[in-house]
Scaffold this motif. Sequence first.
Motif, mmCIF file in Angstrom:
data_model
loop_
_atom_site.group_PDB
_atom_site.id
_atom_site.type_symbol
_atom_site.label_atom_id
_atom_site.label_comp_id
_atom_site.label_asym_id
_atom_site.label_seq_id
_atom_site.Cartn_x
_atom_site.Cartn_y
_atom_site.Cartn_z
ATOM 1 N N VAL A 1 -11.644 -20.553 127.615
ATOM 2 C CA VAL A 1 -11.834 -20.564 128.241
ATOM 3 C C VAL A 1 -10.887 -20.210 129.477
ATOM 4 N N ALA A 2 -10.114 -21.532 129.905
ATOM 5 C CA ALA A 2 -9.548 -22.042 130.683
ATOM 6 C C ALA A 2 -7.875 -20.776 130.572
ATOM 7 N N ARG A 3 -7.760 -20.087 130.018
ATOM 8 C CA ARG A 3 -7.100 -18.748 129.447
ATOM 9 C C ARG A 3 -7.039 -17.732 130.625
ATOM 10 N N ALA A 4 -8.738 -17.664 130.139
ATOM 11 C CA ALA A 4 -9.611 -16.331 130.104
ATOM 12 C C ALA A 4 -9.800 -17.079 132.294
ATOM 13 N N VAL B 1 -6.794 -26.534 131.192
ATOM 14 C CA VAL B 1 -7.846 -27.178 130.293
ATOM 15 C C VAL B 1 -8.853 -28.319 130.891
ATOM 16 N N SER B 2 -7.944 -28.940 131.927
ATOM 17 C CA SER B 2 -8.845 -30.091 132.225
ATOM 18 C C SER B 2 -9.968 -29.580 133.744
ATOM 19 N N THR B 3 -9.323 -28.582 134.011
ATOM 20 C CA THR B 3 -10.827 -28.668 135.151
ATOM 21 C C THR B 3 -11.802 -28.027 134.459
ATOM 22 N N VAL B 4 -11.313 -26.978 133.666
ATOM 23 C CA VAL B 4 -12.564 -26.791 132.319
ATOM 24 C C VAL B 4 -13.630 -27.775 131.965
ATOM 25 N N SER B 5 -12.679 -28.865 131.747
ATOM 26 C CA SER B 5 -13.277 -29.933 130.600
ATOM 27 C C SER B 5 -14.469 -30.758 131.565
ATOM 28 N N ARG B 6 -13.867 -30.911 133.171
ATOM 29 C CA ARG B 6 -14.517 -31.085 134.428
ATOM 30 C C ARG B 6 -15.100 -30.261 134.384
ATOM 31 N N THR B 7 -15.623 -29.407 134.748
ATOM 32 C CA THR B 7 -16.694 -28.605 134.746
ATOM 33 C C THR B 7 -17.775 -28.957 134.266
ATOM 34 N N THR C 1 -14.241 -23.003 142.414
ATOM 35 C CA THR C 1 -13.904 -22.545 140.296
ATOM 36 C C THR C 1 -14.689 -23.500 139.919
ATOM 37 N N ARG C 2 -15.543 -23.765 139.990
ATOM 38 C CA ARG C 2 -16.744 -24.304 138.785
ATOM 39 C C ARG C 2 -17.498 -23.430 138.430
ATOM 40 N N GLN C 3 -18.004 -22.161 139.888
ATOM 41 C CA GLN C 3 -18.812 -20.993 139.038
ATOM 42 C C GLN C 3 -17.999 -19.701 138.729
ATOM 43 N N ALA C 4 -16.665 -20.139 138.903
ATOM 44 C CA ALA C 4 -15.657 -18.677 137.995
ATOM 45 C C ALA C 4 -15.279 -19.303 137.166
ATOM 46 N N VAL C 5 -15.279 -20.654 136.459
ATOM 47 C CA VAL C 5 -15.971 -21.227 134.972
ATOM 48 C C VAL C 5 -17.104 -21.417 134.231
ATOM 49 N N ALA D 1 -18.428 -18.961 134.257
ATOM 50 C CA ALA D 1 -19.660 -17.475 134.573
ATOM 51 C C ALA D 1 -18.385 -17.112 133.535
ATOM 52 N N VAL D 2 -16.665 -17.114 133.332
ATOM 53 C CA VAL D 2 -16.667 -17.082 131.842
ATOM 54 C C VAL D 2 -16.561 -17.580 130.750
ATOM 55 N N ALA D 3 -16.996 -18.908 130.980
ATOM 56 C CA ALA D 3 -17.925 -19.227 129.610
ATOM 57 C C ALA D 3 -18.805 -18.902 129.088
ATOM 58 N N ALA D 4 -19.948 -18.274 130.113
ATOM 59 C CA ALA D 4 -21.588 -17.548 129.145
ATOM 60 C C ALA D 4 -20.418 -16.048 128.883
ATOM 61 N N GLN D 5 -19.773 -15.657 129.213
ATOM 62 C CA GLN D 5 -19.042 -14.717 128.891
ATOM 63 C C GLN D 5 -18.651 -14.453 127.580
ATOM 64 N N LEU D 6 -17.789 -15.210 127.433
ATOM 65 C CA LEU D 6 -17.197 -15.712 125.987
ATOM 66 C C LEU D 6 -18.032 -16.164 124.810
ATOM 67 N N GLY D 7 -19.678 -16.918 125.210
ATOM 68 C CA GLY D 7 -20.221 -17.631 124.581
ATOM 69 C C GLY D 7 -19.753 -19.241 124.364
ATOM 70 N N TYR D 8 -18.801 -19.556 125.083
ATOM 71 C CA TYR D 8 -18.589 -21.254 124.866
ATOM 72 C C TYR D 8 -19.308 -21.966 125.049
#
Length: 326
Positions: A7-10, A15-21, A32-36, A38-45
């Motif tokens: 998720v962080a790479r995409a 990585v810490s930003t994804v964790s805090r999200t 930034t939170r909304q972008a992360v 959205a990516v997490a939902a797209q990847l199924g994380y």
Amino acid sequence: MVTIRDVARASGVHVSTVSRTFSAPHLVNEKTRQAVLAVAAQLGYRPNRAARALTTGRTHNLGLIVADIANPFFPPLIKAAQGHARERDYHVFVADTDEDPVLEQELIETLSKQVDGVLLCSPRLSNQTIHRLRAEVPLVIVNRRVKGLTTVLMDVGQGARAAIDHLVGLGHRRIALLTGPPGSWTSGEIRQAATDRAAEAGVPLTVVGPNEPTEQGGLAAADKIAGHSAVLCYNDLVALGLIEGLVERGLSVPGDVSVIGIDDSLPGRLNRPKLTTITMPTAAAGRMAVDLLLAAVGAGEHAPHTTVRLETSLVIRESTQRASEP
């Protein structure tokens, strides 16, 4: 399996930003939170909550304890609190005490091992017990003032004063107040405010109670308000029970007796006559309580306490009219 690093790479963030999200979204820029997310939902994380709890010491669960889940006053508060918590990546466990302080204490002690904090709504416990339990788990109190603890109050006293003003303005001079259960902070606030305002207006106020905070409580009190032309009730359920009892005795509402409830619940809006009542900001209280509890969880034992008071207002419908007496 999709990982937090994927998720962080995409997303193009650390990585810490994804964790805090997911663990502390209020610390991440909204864009930034909304972008992360959205990516997490797209990847199924999906974050591993158990692993995160081991790492952070947080369960990301909250407890919400209410006095009576069947009372229509509580569902809007529960729904608002759950939705608000979900937006902050928290889950809410809801429990009902059935107005029993012993069960209330047991629930808090049980939940304290499974949640990061507890919202305690209209508690029946003593202040001393609540303070002792606060040492075990962060608490925010809704609809009861407890010195030294963070509280969210709906200004029911303001509403009671408005109700008395309304009845006096309609010419009522024989007014009764049906109070709630013993030990209820709300009932005490209503009684004090209504008594003071009636005295200011030079109108006697008959206090009848304590009463069960249910339709049955109002029904049982119907014989006790004989000779009065108007009644302010502890809540909408008591008011609806009172109306039923008055009709059974051949009296009409508002023709013979004007009735005011408190809560502005759905049953009161559907009743005939539609109930004049005090609207309570239950949804706003639920959201505010979640924010204050999460702030307390984040601050730990050094969290400052505060009191937030939300306004109430009178909603005039069909159950009140001008007094027939001179």
